[in-house]
Design a protein around this motif. Structure first.
Motif, mmCIF file in Angstrom:
data_model
loop_
_atom_site.group_PDB
_atom_site.id
_atom_site.type_symbol
_atom_site.label_atom_id
_atom_site.label_comp_id
_atom_site.label_asym_id
_atom_site.label_seq_id
_atom_site.Cartn_x
_atom_site.Cartn_y
_atom_site.Cartn_z
ATOM 1 N N PRO A 167 35.409 69.872 39.727
ATOM 2 C CA PRO A 167 34.013 69.447 39.857
ATOM 3 C C PRO A 167 33.589 69.147 41.292
ATOM 4 O O PRO A 167 32.483 69.507 41.702
ATOM 5 C CB PRO A 167 33.966 68.189 38.976
ATOM 6 N N VAL A 168 34.455 68.488 42.065
ATOM 7 C CA VAL A 168 34.095 68.162 43.453
ATOM 8 C C VAL A 168 33.923 69.433 44.269
ATOM 9 O O VAL A 168 32.936 69.596 45.008
ATOM 10 C CB VAL A 168 35.174 67.252 44.083
ATOM 11 N N VAL A 169 34.865 70.379 44.170
ATOM 12 C CA VAL A 169 34.776 71.631 44.926
ATOM 13 C C VAL A 169 33.572 72.448 44.473
ATOM 14 O O VAL A 169 32.860 73.054 45.287
ATOM 15 C CB VAL A 169 36.076 72.444 44.776
ATOM 16 N N TYR A 170 33.293 72.455 43.164
ATOM 17 C CA TYR A 170 32.161 73.222 42.641
ATOM 18 C C TYR A 170 30.846 72.700 43.210
ATOM 19 O O TYR A 170 29.985 73.492 43.616
ATOM 20 C CB TYR A 170 32.158 73.133 41.119
ATOM 21 N N GLU A 171 30.685 71.383 43.236
ATOM 22 C CA GLU A 171 29.441 70.828 43.780
ATOM 23 C C GLU A 171 29.276 71.173 45.255
ATOM 24 O O GLU A 171 28.192 71.524 45.712
ATOM 25 C CB GLU A 171 29.404 69.312 43.578
ATOM 26 N N ARG A 172 30.357 71.068 46.029
ATOM 27 C CA ARG A 172 30.266 71.391 47.455
ATOM 28 C C ARG A 172 29.937 72.863 47.672
ATOM 29 O O ARG A 172 29.226 73.215 48.613
ATOM 30 C CB ARG A 172 31.586 71.051 48.140
ATOM 31 N N LYS A 173 30.444 73.714 46.802
ATOM 32 C CA LYS A 173 30.226 75.152 46.965
ATOM 33 C C LYS A 173 28.834 75.567 46.510
ATOM 34 O O LYS A 173 28.210 76.449 47.115
ATOM 35 C CB LYS A 173 31.282 75.918 46.162
ATOM 36 N N MET A 174 28.329 74.952 45.442
ATOM 37 C CA MET A 174 27.098 75.426 44.814
ATOM 38 C C MET A 174 25.842 74.682 45.254
ATOM 39 O O MET A 174 24.736 75.204 45.116
ATOM 40 C CB MET A 174 27.226 75.312 43.284
ATOM 41 N N VAL A 175 25.992 73.460 45.761
ATOM 42 C CA VAL A 175 24.816 72.629 46.015
ATOM 43 C C VAL A 175 24.561 72.523 47.507
ATOM 44 O O VAL A 175 25.331 71.928 48.231
ATOM 45 C CB VAL A 175 24.996 71.215 45.409
ATOM 46 N N ALA A 176 23.442 73.107 47.945
ATOM 47 C CA ALA A 176 22.946 72.912 49.308
ATOM 48 C C ALA A 176 21.431 72.915 49.197
ATOM 49 O O ALA A 176 20.732 73.752 49.746
ATOM 50 C CB ALA A 176 23.429 74.010 50.237
ATOM 51 N N ILE A 177 20.917 71.972 48.418
ATOM 52 C CA ILE A 177 19.527 72.002 47.974
ATOM 53 C C ILE A 177 18.834 70.706 48.379
ATOM 54 O O ILE A 177 19.398 69.625 48.233
ATOM 55 C CB ILE A 177 19.479 72.171 46.435
ATOM 56 N N GLY B 106 38.815 65.743 41.295
ATOM 57 C CA GLY B 106 39.196 66.335 42.568
ATOM 58 C C GLY B 106 40.109 67.531 42.510
ATOM 59 O O GLY B 106 40.093 68.357 43.428
ATOM 60 N N ILE B 107 40.926 67.677 41.442
ATOM 61 C CA ILE B 107 41.960 68.712 41.436
ATOM 62 C C ILE B 107 41.853 69.650 40.244
ATOM 63 O O ILE B 107 41.979 70.861 40.405
ATOM 64 C CB ILE B 107 43.369 68.057 41.432
ATOM 65 N N ARG B 108 41.615 69.130 39.064
ATOM 66 C CA ARG B 108 41.757 69.923 37.836
ATOM 67 C C ARG B 108 40.852 71.153 37.850
ATOM 68 O O ARG B 108 39.652 71.051 38.106
ATOM 69 C CB ARG B 108 41.430 69.066 36.610
ATOM 70 N N LEU B 109 41.419 72.314 37.546
ATOM 71 C CA LEU B 109 40.672 73.566 37.512
ATOM 72 C C LEU B 109 39.915 73.662 36.190
ATOM 73 O O LEU B 109 40.512 73.605 35.117
ATOM 74 C CB LEU B 109 41.629 74.755 37.655
ATOM 75 N N HIS B 110 38.593 73.814 36.277
ATOM 76 C CA HIS B 110 37.730 73.809 35.099
ATOM 77 C C HIS B 110 37.295 75.243 34.806
ATOM 78 O O HIS B 110 36.646 75.879 35.633
ATOM 79 C CB HIS B 110 36.509 72.920 35.372
ATOM 80 N N SER B 111 37.633 75.760 33.635
ATOM 81 C CA SER B 111 37.313 77.150 33.301
ATOM 82 C C SER B 111 35.809 77.403 33.312
ATOM 83 O O SER B 111 35.357 78.496 33.679
ATOM 84 C CB SER B 111 37.897 77.505 31.927
ATOM 85 N N LYS B 112 35.007 76.425 32.923
ATOM 86 C CA LYS B 112 33.552 76.585 32.909
ATOM 87 C C LYS B 112 32.985 76.693 34.321
ATOM 88 O O LYS B 112 31.883 77.225 34.514
ATOM 89 C CB LYS B 112 32.910 75.392 32.177
ATOM 90 N N LEU B 113 33.709 76.211 35.311
ATOM 91 C CA LEU B 113 33.241 76.221 36.701
ATOM 92 C C LEU B 113 33.907 77.326 37.510
ATOM 93 O O LEU B 113 33.968 77.239 38.739
ATOM 94 C CB LEU B 113 33.523 74.859 37.353
#
Length: 395
Positions: A376-386, A364-371
């Motif tokens: 991970p939670v924010v990345y999925e919400r931002k990238m996935v609308a499929i 929920g919080i940790r900033l991932h350099s690969k993303l």
């Protein structure tokens, strides 16, 4: 683009019980659990009421603030006080010498337009030494305020963030700051992420069970979620022995979608982690799941579970840890940022802390350099609308 309506998900009693235990027994908040596992708060709170009713109405016990949370609150209060003091000083300087203050500001603006400081000070009839002294006072005051923010973010990360992640986190709070300044302030405030490394072997590939091919072939960046997962087992040292942790990760967002912990490493441990992941994500048949070639993953019980859900099995080559490098990297992060900083007295204490790291912090919080420095939670919400897909373009 038309987005298909999301299918209604069904959860069995065992999965509901695991979710409720995360909140009641492991001290996680309902919001953190819901964000990490993509569940609605209303649903989880209803499961909790059902669970409480089954226990004849026994009341829950609230959880007090941890020392870490108390420290963050203290730093936030200090920051507010410093802001008030700084505003007061600015007003005082303006009343005492408004012309000089305005002249200094004008020199700063002219400097940004490539006018030399010496020339600007001579034209405005002010002392160059006075201008530099004024500028240093302002920089020192700004450093004090920024350091408070820096310490708060560093503490909230469990004292694990380096300069890159701290820059991203501070910029997200609206502070204009660069990496070199952050590094300087870290040195001055003696903020040093410290970790130590240990090792114990958890993979036993000396068996005669069937081995799957390496279908993943180090393709660690699938285009969509639920196309490729990875799994592995690691260990955690306690005062009273060892605790083993099995984890399942979705490679698309690097999100941990399933996990299980036990004082031993039977096949049931990895099966429990996989069942949690399947219940949570509901993948379509054809999903690729990669692991090492340990006896647990090659067992008939585990392979039957994969077949039951239409999951394809992939295994690393013998003695090649790089084939499962993303999972190995997660375990290193877990131990650097949490486990090696703790001294777990017993199994319950270790399970609560590790669950907190996975659900609240890592997912929920940790900033991932690969993303792109998103969680991970924010990345999925931002990238996935499929809409739901077939597996015609699987790895």
């Amino acid at each position: 683009m038309m987005v298909a309506r999301r299918a209604r998900r069904e959860f069995d009693a065992g999965f509901k019980l695991e979710v409720v235990r995360m909140v009641k027994d492991q001290g996680l908040s309902v919001g953190d659990v819901c964000r990490s596992m993509d569940l609605g708060e209303t649903v989880v709170r209803r499961w909790m009421k059902q669970y409480t009713a089954e226990l004849n109405g026994q009341a829950g016990i609230g959880k007090a603030l941890t020392p870490e949370q108390q420290r963050i609150r203290q730093l936030e209060a200090e920051n507010r006080q410093l802001r008030m003091d700084n505003d007061g000083l600015k007003k005082s300087f303006g009343l005492l010498c408004p012309r000089t203050e305005m002249s200094y500001r004008l020199v700063r603006q002219l400097q940004q337009e490539a006018v030399p400081v010496t020339q600007a000070c001579r034209l405005l009839q002010i002392s160059r030494a006075g201008y530099y002294q004024h500028w240093r006072r302002g920089t020192q005051a700004a450093d004090i305020v920024t350091t408070v923010h820096l310490k708060a973010v560093f503490t909230a990360s469990g004292s694990t963030y380096g300069s890159r992640r701290l820059v991203t986190a501070l910029q997200a709070q609206g502070l204009a700051i660069g990496r070199y300044r952050v590094r300087r302030l870290m040195r001055e405030a003696a903020l040093h992420p410290v970790w130590k490394r240990k090792f114990i072997r958890t993979t036993d590939s000396r068996h005669d069970l069937p081995i799957a091919e390496n279908l993943l072939d180090r393709k660690f960046e699938p285009a969509l979620p639920n196309l490729a997962w990875v799994s592995d087992i690691t260990y955690v040292r306690m005062r009273a022995g060892w605790l083993y942790l099995a984890v399942v990760m979705d490679l698309f967002s690097r999100k941990i979608v399933g996990w299980a912990m036990a004082p031993a490493m039977p096949t049931e441990l990895i099966a429990s982690a996989l069942r949690m992941a399947v219940q949570q994500r509901k993948p379509v048949p054809g999903l690729l799941l990669h692991s090492d070639r340990g006896s647990q993953y090659a067992s008939l019980e585990y392979q039957s579970l994969l077949d039951q859900h239409g999951i394809r099995c992939s295994m690393s080559r013998k003695g090649n840890c790089w084939d499962n490098a993303v999972m190995e990297r997660f375990f290193l992060k877990l131990k650097m940022e949490r486990v090696w900083q703790q001294d777990y007295a017993n199994q319950g204490e270790a399970q609560r802390d590790i669950a907190d790291y996975i659900v609240r912090f890592y997912n929920g919080i940790r900033l991932h350099s690969k993303l792109g420095y998103l969680s991970p939670v924010v990345y999925e919400r931002k990238m996935v609308a499929i809409p739901p897909i077939t597996v015609s373009e699987m790895i």
